[in-house]
Design a protein around this motif. Structure first.
Motif, mmCIF file in Angstrom:
data_model
loop_
_atom_site.group_PDB
_atom_site.id
_atom_site.type_symbol
_atom_site.label_atom_id
_atom_site.label_comp_id
_atom_site.label_asym_id
_atom_site.label_seq_id
_atom_site.Cartn_x
_atom_site.Cartn_y
_atom_site.Cartn_z
ATOM 1 N N VAL A 1 0.857 -1.175 0.000
ATOM 2 C CA VAL A 1 0.000 0.000 0.000
ATOM 3 C C VAL A 1 0.901 1.234 0.000
ATOM 4 N N ILE A 2 0.752 2.088 -0.995
ATOM 5 C CA ILE A 2 1.516 3.335 -1.068
ATOM 6 C C ILE A 2 0.588 4.467 -0.636
ATOM 7 N N GLY A 3 0.959 5.168 0.427
ATOM 8 C CA GLY A 3 0.129 6.244 0.939
ATOM 9 C C GLY A 3 0.536 7.600 0.399
ATOM 10 N N PRO A 4 -0.305 8.618 0.579
ATOM 11 C CA PRO A 4 -0.028 9.940 0.012
ATOM 12 C C PRO A 4 1.182 10.630 0.621
ATOM 13 N N LYS A 5 1.561 10.274 1.848
ATOM 14 C CA LYS A 5 2.699 10.929 2.494
ATOM 15 C C LYS A 5 3.809 9.935 2.834
ATOM 16 N N ASP A 6 3.936 8.884 2.042
ATOM 17 C CA ASP A 6 5.004 7.903 2.269
ATOM 18 C C ASP A 6 6.376 8.551 2.305
ATOM 19 N N GLN A 7 6.623 9.458 1.362
ATOM 20 C CA GLN A 7 7.934 10.082 1.272
ATOM 21 C C GLN A 7 8.237 10.920 2.506
ATOM 22 N N VAL A 8 7.244 11.635 3.000
ATOM 23 C CA VAL A 8 7.424 12.449 4.205
ATOM 24 C C VAL A 8 7.781 11.565 5.396
ATOM 25 N N ILE A 9 7.066 10.470 5.556
ATOM 26 C CA ILE A 9 7.316 9.573 6.682
ATOM 27 C C ILE A 9 8.701 8.961 6.584
ATOM 28 N N GLN A 10 9.036 8.462 5.419
ATOM 29 C CA GLN A 10 10.319 7.769 5.266
ATOM 30 C C GLN A 10 11.505 8.710 5.439
ATOM 31 N N GLU A 11 11.409 9.911 4.900
ATOM 32 C CA GLU A 11 12.522 10.845 5.027
ATOM 33 C C GLU A 11 12.758 11.253 6.477
ATOM 34 N N ASN A 12 11.699 11.414 7.241
ATOM 35 C CA ASN A 12 11.869 11.781 8.644
ATOM 36 C C ASN A 12 12.413 10.622 9.474
#
Length: 440
Positions: free
Chosen positions: A396-407
């Motif tokens: 499941v790819i969520g709308p803020k995956d990149q934000v979560i992973q980068e933090n």
């Protein structure tokens, strides 16, 4: 997820030319830049504009020129913004105003969920295009760009199946096997086995050499091989309670806290220099990473690197092509998008630029099946990455995956490496940063 995009080089296929670098969003751009919409040229040709970020490689691989020869009444104009972090906000602004859009727009995998959920009405349903079949693509790749109602707003270009790249000279010096099949057996099926192998390496490592380049890269690989990540299938954020996230965190945090990492942030000058100086023995390698290592490692590293299967198959990377409803040449744009992403063209793109196909039907072609890489000790990269691609879990790819992973990577793991934070304190810092970012 694609953090940085760099210029691709040619992939070694049978004759072993150099494989291209990443399809990530970032470091280098194509020659043409700017924005523009399609129309008709002075000589009466239909102008199809393609708006991209970074270097997808279509132009460099000669695909535009080939298409124009097949369709002499068509002219393709490519426009590029160098970094996705600049490209994506502009794309959203133009979608909102229905103006300034190219006939075809690239969409990065980290943004596809948000586009599907909030902008699907602004794109053509490419699932209905002539010649397009969902059976040509991995089911999970097709689904990433498809709404709950079944509208497919983007066709997949590439994916990033993962392996482990390793330095044979460092393995030999530490008393570990160097044959790629034997190396793969050291950690087959488990990232914990990869850490245990790293501990053995560190006991006899050459002076100044660490087991792995970075905790963040290791975390990304581990979580990318898990079936669940940051969102559940109902769209709820679950990263704090998801055991897969915690397992991936624990693997990376253990490597960081026990001094097994070279303490780099990905895609920085220090990371690039470390590749050149050979100060780490392994790193997680999506297909596009090979060209990056070759570029930064230089001639002195040729033949010292090899490629083995990752502990578990995973995916790191990938993009899509969509056709906005506001396209001025919608029908011609649909035809071009379908042609560029068809299995035959994906195989050509891999051969010339290193983008690993999202269309499994291309894996039996000579361009993919017979691909070997001279720089990486003639590793059979076509077979290694095809096998990895077949095992990629549906996520499941969520709308803020990149934000979560980068933090998680920057606020958490990097602080363990560079500031000596305990894994527990670093996790607390990372979750606070994620929650603050999600609340914005």
């Amino acid at each position: 997820m694609r953090k940085t995009r760099t210029t691709r080089r040619a992939v070694a296929v049978m004759a072993a030319a150099a494989i291209g670098t990443s399809l990530l969003a970032g470091c280098a751009s194509d020659e043409e830049t700017g924005s523009g919409t399609g129309g008709t040229s002075a000589d009466g040709k239909t102008v199809i504009t393609v708006g991209l970020f970074g270097t997808f490689g279509f132009k460099e691989a000669g695909l535009y020129e080939e298409y124009e020869k097949l369709n002499p009444k068509v002219k393709i104009k490519q426009t590029v913004i160098e970094r996705n972090e600049n490209y994506y906000p502009q794309l959203l602004t133009r979608l909102a105003s229905n103006s300034g859009l190219a006939d075809i727009q690239g969409i990065e995998v980290a943004n596809i969920a948000e586009v599907v959920q909030t902008q699907s009405d602004k794109f053509v349903d490419l699932g209905k295009a002539d010649g397009v079949s969902k059976d040509d693509y991995f089911g999970w790749k097709w689904q990433q760009a498809t709404t709950a109602e079944g509208k497919t707003i983007g066709l997949g270009t590439d994916i990033g199946p993962m392996a482990i790249c390793y330095r044979k000279d460092h393995f030999e010096a530490a008393g570990l096997p160097t044959d790629r099949d034997e190396v793969g057996k050291l950690w087959a099926g488990s990232w914990d086995k990869y850490i245990q192998t790293g501990k053995k390496f560190m006991n006899s490592a050459p002076e100044g050499v660490k087991w792995v380049d970075s905790a963040s890269g290791l975390y990304n690989a581990a979580i990318s091989s898990s079936a669940t990540r940051y969102y559940d299938d109902k769209g709820e954020v679950i990263y704090k309670t998801n055991p897969d996230v915690k397992r991936a965190w624990n693997v990376a945090a253990e490597a960081a806290s026990e001094g097994m990492t070279d303490k780099h942030e990905l895609f920085t000058d220090s990371w690039n220099k470390a590749m050149n100086n050979g100060t780490f023995a392994t790193l997680s390698c999506p297909a596009w990473m090979l060209g990056y290592i070759q570029d930064k490692g230089g001639e002195k590293a040729k033949g010292k690197w090899d490629v083995a299967p990752a502990p578990k198959p995973g995916n790191w990377g990938g993009s899509f092509l969509g056709v906005p409803e506001a396209s001025k040449n919608k029908e011609e744009a649909i035809k071009l998008a379908a042609w560029l992403t068809a299995p035959t063209q994906q195989a050509k793109l891999f051969a010339e630029r290193g983008s690993f196909p999202s269309a499994p039907k291309s894996y039996d072609t000579p361009e993919v099946a017979d691909a070997k890489h001279e720089f990486f000790s003639q590793a059979p990269i076509g077979k290694i990455f095809s096998a990895a691609a077949e095992g990629i879990p549906t996520q499941v790819i969520g709308p803020k995956d990149q934000v979560i992973q980068e933090n998680i990577a920057r606020t958490g793991l990097l602080q363990i490496e560079q500031k000596g934070l305990s894994p527990a304190k670093a996790w607390d810092a990372a979750t606070k940063a994620v929650d603050n970012a999600l609340d914005e």
